[in-house]
Design a protein around this motif. Sequence first.
Motif, PDB file in Angstrom:
ATOM      1  N   LEU A 145     -40.855   8.539   0.981  1.00 52.04           N
ATOM      2  CA  LEU A 145     -41.132   9.808   1.656  1.00 52.04           C
ATOM      3  C   LEU A 145     -41.750  10.752   0.644  1.00 52.04           C
ATOM      4  O   LEU A 145     -41.216  10.939  -0.446  1.00 52.04           O
ATOM      5  N   ALA A 146     -42.883  11.326   0.967  1.00 52.07           N
ATOM      6  CA  ALA A 146     -43.512  12.314   0.085  1.00 52.07           C
ATOM      7  C   ALA A 146     -43.727  13.590   0.867  1.00 52.07           C
ATOM      8  O   ALA A 146     -44.245  13.564   1.974  1.00 52.07           O
ATOM      9  N   CYS A 147     -43.324  14.690   0.308  1.00 51.66           N
ATOM     10  CA  CYS A 147     -43.465  15.981   0.982  1.00 51.66           C
ATOM     11  C   CYS A 147     -44.158  16.948   0.044  1.00 51.66           C
ATOM     12  O   CYS A 147     -43.604  17.307  -0.990  1.00 51.66           O
ATOM     13  N   LEU A 148     -45.389  17.352   0.385  1.00 54.98           N
ATOM     14  CA  LEU A 148     -46.096  18.328  -0.430  1.00 54.98           C
ATOM     15  C   LEU A 148     -45.627  19.728  -0.042  1.00 54.98           C
ATOM     16  O   LEU A 148     -45.725  20.112   1.119  1.00 54.98           O
ATOM     17  N   LEU A 149     -45.142  20.452  -1.027  1.00 51.62           N
ATOM     18  CA  LEU A 149     -44.606  21.776  -0.759  1.00 51.62           C
ATOM     19  C   LEU A 149     -45.707  22.816  -0.820  1.00 51.62           C
ATOM     20  O   LEU A 149     -46.865  22.498  -1.000  1.00 51.62           O
ATOM     21  N   ALA A 150     -45.333  24.083  -0.686  1.00 53.40           N
ATOM     22  CA  ALA A 150     -46.322  25.154  -0.583  1.00 53.40           C
ATOM     23  C   ALA A 150     -47.253  25.189  -1.779  1.00 53.40           C
ATOM     24  O   ALA A 150     -46.852  24.941  -2.916  1.00 53.40           O
ATOM     25  N   GLY A 151     -48.521  25.529  -1.533  1.00 50.34           N
ATOM     26  CA  GLY A 151     -49.534  25.523  -2.573  1.00 50.34           C
ATOM     27  C   GLY A 151     -49.393  26.648  -3.575  1.00 50.34           C
ATOM     28  O   GLY A 151     -49.806  26.519  -4.707  1.00 50.34           O
ATOM     29  N   SER A 152     -48.820  27.781  -3.214  1.00 49.38           N
ATOM     30  CA  SER A 152     -48.615  28.869  -4.167  1.00 49.38           C
ATOM     31  C   SER A 152     -47.495  29.747  -3.653  1.00 49.38           C
ATOM     32  O   SER A 152     -47.187  29.766  -2.469  1.00 49.38           O
ATOM     33  N   VAL A 153     -46.883  30.453  -4.553  1.00 48.37           N
ATOM     34  CA  VAL A 153     -45.764  31.309  -4.157  1.00 48.37           C
ATOM     35  C   VAL A 153     -46.198  32.316  -3.109  1.00 48.37           C
ATOM     36  O   VAL A 153     -45.499  32.590  -2.135  1.00 48.37           O
ATOM     37  N   GLN A 154     -47.369  32.885  -3.296  1.00 49.65           N
ATOM     38  CA  GLN A 154     -47.836  33.919  -2.371  1.00 49.65           C
ATOM     39  C   GLN A 154     -48.285  33.360  -1.027  1.00 49.65           C
ATOM     40  O   GLN A 154     -48.442  34.101  -0.070  1.00 49.65           O
ATOM     41  N   ALA A 155     -48.531  32.051  -0.970  1.00 47.58           N
ATOM     42  CA  ALA A 155     -49.028  31.471   0.277  1.00 47.58           C
ATOM     43  C   ALA A 155     -47.958  30.664   0.995  1.00 47.58           C
ATOM     44  O   ALA A 155     -48.251  29.776   1.784  1.00 47.58           O
ATOM     45  N   GLN A 156     -46.684  30.968   0.752  1.00 45.30           N
ATOM     46  CA  GLN A 156     -45.603  30.200   1.356  1.00 45.30           C
ATOM     47  C   GLN A 156     -45.692  30.170   2.880  1.00 45.30           C
ATOM     48  O   GLN A 156     -45.264  29.208   3.508  1.00 45.30           O
ATOM     49  N   GLN A 157     -46.215  31.217   3.473  1.00 41.70           N
ATOM     50  CA  GLN A 157     -46.243  31.297   4.925  1.00 41.70           C
ATOM     51  C   GLN A 157     -47.400  30.524   5.549  1.00 41.70           C
ATOM     52  O   GLN A 157     -47.451  30.383   6.772  1.00 41.70           O
ATOM     53  N   GLU A 158     -48.340  30.012   4.723  1.00 42.72           N
ATOM     54  CA  GLU A 158     -49.542  29.412   5.280  1.00 42.72           C
ATOM     55  C   GLU A 158     -49.812  27.992   4.797  1.00 42.72           C
ATOM     56  O   GLU A 158     -50.425  27.210   5.505  1.00 42.72           O
ATOM     57  N   ALA A 159     -49.390  27.628   3.594  1.00 39.25           N
ATOM     58  CA  ALA A 159     -49.770  26.340   3.023  1.00 39.25           C
ATOM     59  C   ALA A 159     -49.194  25.182   3.842  1.00 39.25           C
ATOM     60  O   ALA A 159     -48.060  25.241   4.302  1.00 39.25           O
ATOM     61  N   PRO A 160     -49.954  24.106   4.023  1.00 38.03           N
ATOM     62  CA  PRO A 160     -49.445  22.954   4.763  1.00 38.03           C
ATOM     63  C   PRO A 160     -48.374  22.200   3.994  1.00 38.03           C
ATOM     64  O   PRO A 160     -48.385  22.165   2.761  1.00 38.03           O
ATOM     65  N   VAL A 161     -47.445  21.625   4.703  1.00 34.21           N
ATOM     66  CA  VAL A 161     -46.418  20.762   4.134  1.00 34.21           C
ATOM     67  C   VAL A 161     -46.668  19.365   4.693  1.00 34.21           C
ATOM     68  O   VAL A 161     -46.458  19.120   5.881  1.00 34.21           O
ATOM     69  N   VAL A 162     -47.144  18.457   3.857  1.00 38.15           N
ATOM     70  CA  VAL A 162     -47.545  17.126   4.301  1.00 38.15           C
ATOM     71  C   VAL A 162     -46.415  16.145   4.031  1.00 38.15           C
ATOM     72  O   VAL A 162     -45.958  16.024   2.891  1.00 38.15           O
TER      73      VAL A 162
END
Length: 254
Positions: free
Chosen positions: A12-29
């Motif tokens: 299982l691989a889960c990509l977390l948020a791309g940046s601290v400021q973009a937590q509300q928008e970054a995709p989680v794959v």
Amino acid sequence: MKQGRYPSALLLACLLAGSVQAQQEAPVVVSGTVPDEATRATLLERLRSLYGPARVVDQLAVGPVTAPAGWNAHVVGLINSNLKLVSRGQLAIDGSKVSLRGEVASEGQRQQVAGNIAASLNPGYTVNNGLRVTASRQAVLDAALADRIIEFETGSATLTESGTRILDQMHAAMQKLQGVKVAVIGHTDNAGSRTRNLVLSQARAESVKRYLVAKGVPAESVAVSGEGPDRPVADNRHPEGRARNRRIEFKVVQ
């Protein structure tokens, strides 16, 4: 990670948020292979509850893999609010091997996340904690400015030589913040009319942006505004206070 690479294990691989400021928008794959549809549904429900349905990108497959006893409960326990402290990261679970890498804002957060992982698993699991502490993006800008005043010619938006020297250092700091949007905010003292000071503070912020863009900072990463005399940081009754109020503020906004 390619599916089928571990035919007798679970991945299982889960990509977390791309940046601290973009937590509300970054995709989680979330990708990999799970042993059955019920496990897949449980994991997706947990991730969607944590990050929001719109952000979770489902790339999970069901296949002939072998999961350790109680794997489902252990993995669901790992997917909790502590993961939202991690940016630019990846959680990988290969059977009983767990690996987490990414960035956190402080040593306290690193220990919090690591401690939560340890508490969620039994001794049969091995954990590779690759979390690293990074300085906050705002701290990078604050350290570069170091409470100095970016100066302009009296009553104008023309930068002085000392002002450009400071901006050269701000440019170097902003180059470290790839993908981050910064607000450049102009301020003045209260001498003269408020209307004129609002116009002057806006013009000075725009002058700073032009200088930084000419040095290579992407124009779309810099927002400008002028607040005139409305947000003093010192007493305008004294020359020293007025000098401190005539300033440019740099603020991370995304």
